[in-house]
Design a protein around this motif. Structure first.
Motif, PDB file in Angstrom:
ATOM      1  N   PHE A  14       4.151  12.298   0.915  1.00 24.87           N
ATOM      2  CA  PHE A  14       3.867  10.917   1.287  1.00 24.87           C
ATOM      3  C   PHE A  14       4.604  10.619   2.581  1.00 24.87           C
ATOM      4  O   PHE A  14       5.830  10.772   2.661  1.00 24.87           O
ATOM      5  N   ALA A  15       3.879  10.205   3.608  1.00 22.59           N
ATOM      6  CA  ALA A  15       4.468   9.833   4.891  1.00 22.59           C
ATOM      7  C   ALA A  15       4.400   8.320   5.035  1.00 22.59           C
ATOM      8  O   ALA A  15       3.312   7.734   4.991  1.00 22.59           O
ATOM      9  N   ALA A  16       5.548   7.690   5.199  1.00 22.71           N
ATOM     10  CA  ALA A  16       5.590   6.235   5.297  1.00 22.71           C
ATOM     11  C   ALA A  16       4.954   5.763   6.604  1.00 22.71           C
ATOM     12  O   ALA A  16       5.093   6.421   7.632  1.00 22.71           O
ATOM     13  N   PRO A  17       4.243   4.629   6.580  1.00 22.93           N
ATOM     14  CA  PRO A  17       3.698   4.074   7.823  1.00 22.93           C
ATOM     15  C   PRO A  17       4.812   3.739   8.808  1.00 22.93           C
ATOM     16  O   PRO A  17       5.991   3.674   8.434  1.00 22.93           O
ATOM     17  N   ILE A  44      13.642  -8.530   6.499  1.00 24.52           N
ATOM     18  CA  ILE A  44      13.081  -7.305   5.953  1.00 24.52           C
ATOM     19  C   ILE A  44      12.313  -7.632   4.678  1.00 24.52           C
ATOM     20  O   ILE A  44      12.779  -8.416   3.847  1.00 24.52           O
ATOM     21  N   ALA A  45      11.138  -7.044   4.531  1.00 20.42           N
ATOM     22  CA  ALA A  45      10.355  -7.174   3.306  1.00 20.42           C
ATOM     23  C   ALA A  45      10.625  -5.956   2.432  1.00 20.42           C
ATOM     24  O   ALA A  45      10.830  -4.850   2.936  1.00 20.42           O
ATOM     25  N   TYR A  46      10.641  -6.160   1.113  1.00 22.10           N
ATOM     26  CA  TYR A  46      10.998  -5.092   0.176  1.00 22.10           C
ATOM     27  C   TYR A  46       9.916  -4.871  -0.866  1.00 22.10           C
ATOM     28  O   TYR A  46       9.223  -5.805  -1.285  1.00 22.10           O
ATOM     29  N   ALA A  47       9.805  -3.622  -1.281  1.00 22.43           N
ATOM     30  CA  ALA A  47       8.988  -3.246  -2.429  1.00 22.43           C
ATOM     31  C   ALA A  47       9.760  -2.166  -3.174  1.00 22.43           C
ATOM     32  O   ALA A  47      10.782  -1.676  -2.689  1.00 22.43           O
ATOM     33  N   ALA A  48       9.300  -1.799  -4.345  1.00 25.55           N
ATOM     34  CA  ALA A  48       9.995  -0.772  -5.127  1.00 25.55           C
ATOM     35  C   ALA A  48       9.004  -0.069  -6.040  1.00 25.55           C
ATOM     36  O   ALA A  48       7.934  -0.609  -6.366  1.00 25.55           O
ATOM     37  N   VAL A  49       9.371   1.149  -6.426  1.00 25.42           N
ATOM     38  CA  VAL A  49       8.605   1.896  -7.428  1.00 25.42           C
ATOM     39  C   VAL A  49       9.588   2.314  -8.513  1.00 25.42           C
ATOM     40  O   VAL A  49      10.636   2.904  -8.210  1.00 25.42           O
ATOM     41  N   GLY A 103       0.818  -1.211   0.000  1.00 26.46           N
ATOM     42  CA  GLY A 103       0.000   0.000   0.000  1.00 26.46           C
ATOM     43  C   GLY A 103       0.847   1.254   0.000  1.00 26.46           C
ATOM     44  O   GLY A 103       0.543   2.231  -0.696  1.00 26.46           O
ATOM     45  N   ALA A 104       1.943   1.229   0.770  1.00 31.02           N
ATOM     46  CA  ALA A 104       2.841   2.384   0.823  1.00 31.02           C
ATOM     47  C   ALA A 104       3.519   2.605  -0.528  1.00 31.02           C
ATOM     48  O   ALA A 104       3.670   3.753  -0.979  1.00 31.02           O
ATOM     49  N   ALA A 105       3.926   1.521  -1.173  1.00 34.71           N
ATOM     50  CA  ALA A 105       4.554   1.637  -2.490  1.00 34.71           C
ATOM     51  C   ALA A 105       3.583   2.249  -3.495  1.00 34.71           C
ATOM     52  O   ALA A 105       3.969   3.082  -4.325  1.00 34.71           O
ATOM     53  N   ARG A 129       5.559   2.056 -12.085  1.00 37.59           N
ATOM     54  CA  ARG A 129       5.180   0.684 -11.744  1.00 37.59           C
ATOM     55  C   ARG A 129       5.600   0.354 -10.318  1.00 37.59           C
ATOM     56  O   ARG A 129       6.668   0.759  -9.860  1.00 37.59           O
ATOM     57  N   VAL A 130       4.752  -0.410  -9.622  1.00 43.40           N
ATOM     58  CA  VAL A 130       5.047  -0.893  -8.273  1.00 43.40           C
ATOM     59  C   VAL A 130       5.532  -2.332  -8.358  1.00 43.40           C
ATOM     60  O   VAL A 130       4.949  -3.158  -9.072  1.00 43.40           O
TER      61      VAL A 130
END
Length: 206
Positions: A100-103, A182-187, A51-53, A196-197
């Motif tokens: 955008f403020a990260a959770p 650690i879990a990762y995501a990217a934009v 969701g943050a990504a 793209r997410v």
């Protein structure tokens, strides 16, 4: 014919659970809960990360539309503590309304990513990150970040007097603690402006 007392006795002996049965049921419940709670927690963290990504991707799109609308370039910066991203509307590094403020516990950081996105996965080879970006604001200070040109393309400004040149893509990673890892995501943003997410699952970006 059985008496009322006999009927009462027999029917009550068949009702309810024994103490041993109750103990077994409770034990099974505790074991299932012990297994399910960490899994549910990890799932919730992943949902929060994705969701943050997506929110970060939305911020990029907002910056893009504003740059086109105002016929100028705008840069998206990451805060020093890696917890926020914002559109530098005034060109002086300050935060504005588009933020955008990260959770909690989530950071916008490229450090320690186990397998970074490459040209094969992205579909383009010319891209930068905060660490390799050169982007001079209108006040003449180099503040690395993704910028959008007045035509809606990602761009970089190599000096205080040069135009914001398109043709460069962008990648930003997001991280969230998950159990012992650690879990990762990217934009990513392609040179043509496609946002793209990405999610890192099973040792691969998807």
């Amino acid at each position: 014919m059985p008496t009322n007392r006999q009927q009462f006795c027999c029917s009550s002996s068949k009702a309810g659970f024994s103490l041993v049965e109750l103990i077994i049921v409770v034990a099974i419940f505790i074991i299932v809960a012990a297994i399910a709670v960490p899994s549910a927690s990890a799932l919730l963290n992943r949902v929060k990360l994705r969701g943050a990504a997506q929110q970060l991707a939305d911020l990029y799109q907002e910056a893009r539309m504003k740059a086109v609308q105002d016929d100028t370039y705008y840069e998206v910066l990451v805060s020093a503590d890696s917890t926020r991203a914002y559109v530098d509307v005034n060109g002086d590094g300050t935060e504005g309304d588009l933020t955008f403020a990260a959770p909690s516990s989530l950071t916008l950081s490229n450090a320690g990513v186990p397998a970074e996105l490459d040209a094969k996965a992205l579909g383009f080879s010319n891209f930068v990150t905060v660490e390799s970006s050169t982007m001079y604001d209108s006040d003449g200070i180099n503040r690395p970040g993704i910028a959008w040109s007045s035509r809606g393309f990602p761009c970089q400004r190599s000096s205080a007097t040069s135009p914001c040149q398109p043709g460069t893509g962008w990648v930003q990673y997001l991280q969230h603690p998950e159990g012992g890892g650690i879990a990762y995501a990217a934009v990513s943003v392609s040179p043509s402006g496609r946002v793209r997410v990405w999610n890192y699952e099973g040792g691969a970006w998807r």
